[in-house]
Design an enzyme around this catalytic site. Structure first.
Site, short mmCIF file in Angstrom:
data_model
loop_
_atom_site.label_atom_id
_atom_site.label_comp_id
_atom_site.label_asym_id
_atom_site.label_seq_id
_atom_site.Cartn_x
_atom_site.Cartn_y
_atom_site.Cartn_z
N GLY A 152 51.10 -90.83 -46.94
CA GLY A 152 50.08 -89.64 -47.51
C GLY A 152 49.51 -89.08 -46.28
O GLY A 152 49.95 -88.74 -45.26
N ILE A 154 46.67 -89.22 -44.42
CA ILE A 154 46.32 -89.92 -43.29
C ILE A 154 47.63 -90.51 -42.56
O ILE A 154 47.53 -90.36 -41.19
CB ILE A 154 45.17 -91.18 -43.55
N THR A 232 42.85 -99.27 -41.86
CA THR A 232 41.74 -98.56 -42.11
C THR A 232 41.75 -98.01 -43.37
O THR A 232 41.05 -97.06 -43.64
CB THR A 232 41.78 -97.43 -40.68
N ALA A 233 42.37 -98.79 -44.28
CA ALA A 233 42.69 -98.12 -45.69
C ALA A 233 41.54 -98.81 -46.65
O ALA A 233 40.45 -98.53 -47.00
CB ALA A 233 44.02 -98.19 -46.07
N ARG A 234 41.86 -99.98 -47.10
CA ARG A 234 41.03 -100.73 -47.97
C ARG A 234 41.09 -102.44 -47.60
O ARG A 234 42.50 -102.71 -47.49
CB ARG A 234 41.20 -100.76 -49.28
N GLU A 263 34.28 -107.11 -47.58
CA GLU A 263 33.51 -106.97 -46.61
C GLU A 263 32.01 -106.64 -46.76
O GLU A 263 31.12 -107.15 -45.85
CB GLU A 263 33.92 -105.51 -45.66
N HIS A 304 33.68 -100.20 -41.47
CA HIS A 304 34.07 -99.08 -42.29
C HIS A 304 33.53 -97.82 -41.99
O HIS A 304 32.98 -97.23 -42.66
CB HIS A 304 33.60 -99.48 -44.02
N ALA A 306 35.38 -95.57 -40.37
CA ALA A 306 36.67 -94.49 -39.89
C ALA A 306 36.44 -92.97 -40.26
O ALA A 306 36.82 -92.09 -39.59
CB ALA A 306 37.97 -94.98 -40.51
P1 NAD Z 1 47.07 -90.14 -49.77
O1 NAD Z 1 46.90 -90.25 -51.49
O2 NAD Z 1 47.32 -89.09 -49.21
O3 NAD Z 1 48.17 -91.34 -49.58
C1 NAD Z 1 48.28 -92.52 -49.98
C2 NAD Z 1 49.90 -92.91 -49.95
O4 NAD Z 1 50.13 -94.19 -50.36
C3 NAD Z 1 50.79 -92.02 -50.62
O5 NAD Z 1 51.92 -91.36 -49.88
C4 NAD Z 1 51.28 -92.85 -52.00
O6 NAD Z 1 52.58 -92.60 -52.30
C5 NAD Z 1 51.30 -94.06 -51.22
N1 NAD Z 1 51.06 -95.48 -52.16
C6 NAD Z 1 50.61 -95.39 -53.20
N2 NAD Z 1 50.87 -96.65 -53.75
C7 NAD Z 1 51.64 -97.26 -53.07
C8 NAD Z 1 52.40 -98.66 -53.16
N3 NAD Z 1 52.12 -99.42 -53.98
N4 NAD Z 1 53.18 -98.93 -52.16
C9 NAD Z 1 53.55 -98.09 -50.89
N5 NAD Z 1 52.93 -96.75 -50.93
C10 NAD Z 1 51.87 -96.42 -51.88
O7 NAD Z 1 45.90 -91.13 -49.49
P2 NAD Z 1 45.19 -90.82 -47.84
O8 NAD Z 1 44.38 -89.75 -47.84
O9 NAD Z 1 46.38 -90.90 -46.90
O10 NAD Z 1 44.31 -92.07 -47.70
C11 NAD Z 1 44.79 -93.51 -47.85
C12 NAD Z 1 43.68 -94.47 -48.02
O11 NAD Z 1 42.68 -94.57 -46.84
C13 NAD Z 1 42.78 -94.09 -49.18
O12 NAD Z 1 43.05 -94.62 -50.46
C14 NAD Z 1 41.28 -94.56 -48.81
O13 NAD Z 1 41.15 -96.01 -49.45
C15 NAD Z 1 41.56 -94.97 -47.17
N6 NAD Z 1 40.58 -94.44 -46.50
C16 NAD Z 1 39.85 -95.04 -45.54
C17 NAD Z 1 38.77 -94.41 -44.89
C18 NAD Z 1 37.82 -95.15 -44.15
O14 NAD Z 1 36.59 -94.64 -43.74
N7 NAD Z 1 38.17 -96.37 -43.49
C19 NAD Z 1 38.67 -92.91 -45.22
C20 NAD Z 1 39.27 -92.41 -46.07
C21 NAD Z 1 40.23 -93.08 -46.71
#
Ligand code: NAD
Length: 337
Positions: A152, A154, A232-234, A263, A304, A306
């Site tokens: 997606g 990021i 850096t996701a969850r 966390e 957390h 990022a």
């Molecule tokens: P996005 O929605 O643009 O992209 C997510 C991608 O994951 C999509 O391409 C989707 O098809 C894919 N996906 C969903 N379910 C899936 C699965 N079961 N298997 C494989 N792929 C799957 O999201 P983004 O903006 O790129 O953000 C990603 C994540 O980063 C967010 O959901 C959030 O949890 C996390 N995040 C963390 C911080 C931080 O401070 N650490 C900040 C922002 C976002």
């Protein structure tokens, strides 16, 4: 027309941020609490609730807010909000998509480079008064296979950066996009192939039931021996116990993490006491595993953080204010439920 009554929990506790929120939401009656949400500080008259990811919005919170119509989370992820319960109560939930694709990708790149060039122990060595490089040899990124889970916003920003380092990028996504792969020069593979072929694996998917424990005690053995994990996701995407075991056995060479499973317990272990008895043993174990991961010499952990750049925060406030103002005018945007 009466002003919408908004309560915002700003755990950043930042005076500038508070001022900026007030300036953006002049058309509403707003009260900013410089802390994360707690049952004691909830305003039962609030119609709009603003929160960061560290404020869990569950049934108990919703019970105390009978007038609530809108939850505006100041984040992309929304796994801290009970969406089912909100749906039952007709509460709209909106988020801030795409505020931080470069911000989070930059932080991820920093974690990758810190691990590959042993930046943290190198700095520590010099600060402790030693000026030698014994045991501080790193490795080149050039030519390495990097597995990106989630292409997606990021994930794609990170891929763009990784291509500049002449890495070979492979990716897995539940919805692969061939045109995107061609444009950015990477190949989609199955999840198992990504695990067995990558030298570094980086996670960029939301936390859903389908992505919970994507890395677990069973499949961690499928990862190429000596690979590095980046998250850096969850935190819930990687089972803490599995990662701890992988680090112990050497299956996983190291990890760069901005998030850990459960966390919040590292900051406030007392939270275990307020959870249902049946869940306590599991939480205690996860917390112990987290401590092992944090103390491991081959891990670098950030709190957390990022998303936390000046520019990203400004974008978060701007879009959150737009979400609330749009709602007050009967136009809803960025809805997630
Ligand atoms: P996005 O929605 O643009 O992209 C997510 C991608 O994951 C999509 O391409 C989707 O098809 C894919 N996906 C969903 N379910 C899936 C699965 N079961 N298997 C494989 N792929 C799957 O999201 P983004 O903006 O790129 O953000 C990603 C994540 O980063 C967010 O959901 C959030 O949890 C996390 N995040 C963390 C911080 C931080 O401070 N650490 C900040 C922002 C976002």
């Amino acid at each position: 027309m009466s002003k919408l009554n908004c309560q915002i929990f700003d755990s950043m506790g930042d005076t500038e941020l508070k001022k900026y929120l007030h300036s953006k939401l002049k058309s509403c009656k707003i009260r900013v609490i410089s802390n994360e949400l707690s049952l004691k500080t909830i305003d039962s008259k609030a119609e709009v609730l603003g929160v960061f990811v560290d404020s869990e919005v569950d049934k108990k919170v919703l019970d105390k807010m009978p007038k609530l119509k809108l939850i505006a989370t100041m984040s992309t992820g929304y796994d801290h909000i009970d969406l089912e319960e909100c749906k039952k109560r007709n509460i709209t939930v909106c988020n801030v998509p795409n505020y931080g694709e470069n911000t989070v990708a930059e932080h991820t790149m920093a974690l990758i480079l810190s691990l590959s060039r042993k930046i943290y122990p190198s700095i520590k060595r010099v600060k402790e008064g030693h000026y030698d490089f014994v045991g501080l040899r790193g490795f080149d990124l050039k030519g390495k296979a990097i597995g990106i889970v989630g292409t997606g916003s990021i994930g794609i920003h990170l891929i763009t950066m990784l291509k500049c380092f002449e890495t070979k990028v492979i990716a897995y996504d539940v919805k692969p996009n061939k045109a995107t792969a061609k444009k950015y020069g990477f190949t989609y593979v199955s999840f198992d192939k990504l695990l067995s072929r990558s030298d570094i694996i980086s996670f960029h998917v939301p936390l859903f039931p389908s992505t919970h424990h994507m890395i677990n005690k069973k499949n961690i053995k499928k990862i190429k021996k000596g690979a590095y994990l980046i998250n850096t996701a969850r935190g819930g995407l990687i089972e803490a116990e599995a990662l701890a075991k992988g680090l112990k056995s050497g299956q996983i060479a190291g990890a760069g993490l901005d998030v850990l499973e459960e966390e919040e317990l590292l900051q406030n272990p007392k939270k275990i006491l307020y959870t249902e008895k049946k869940d306590r043993d599991g939480l205690l174990k996860t917390n112990q595993m987290n401590k092992f991961i944090v103390d491991h010499p081959n891990t670098i952990i950030t709190p957390h953080n990022a998303f936390n750049s000046t520019e990203a925060l400004k974008r978060i406030i701007d879009i959150t204010a737009e979400n609330i103002i749009a709602y007050s005018k009967g136009r809803v945007q960025n809805i997630v439920n």
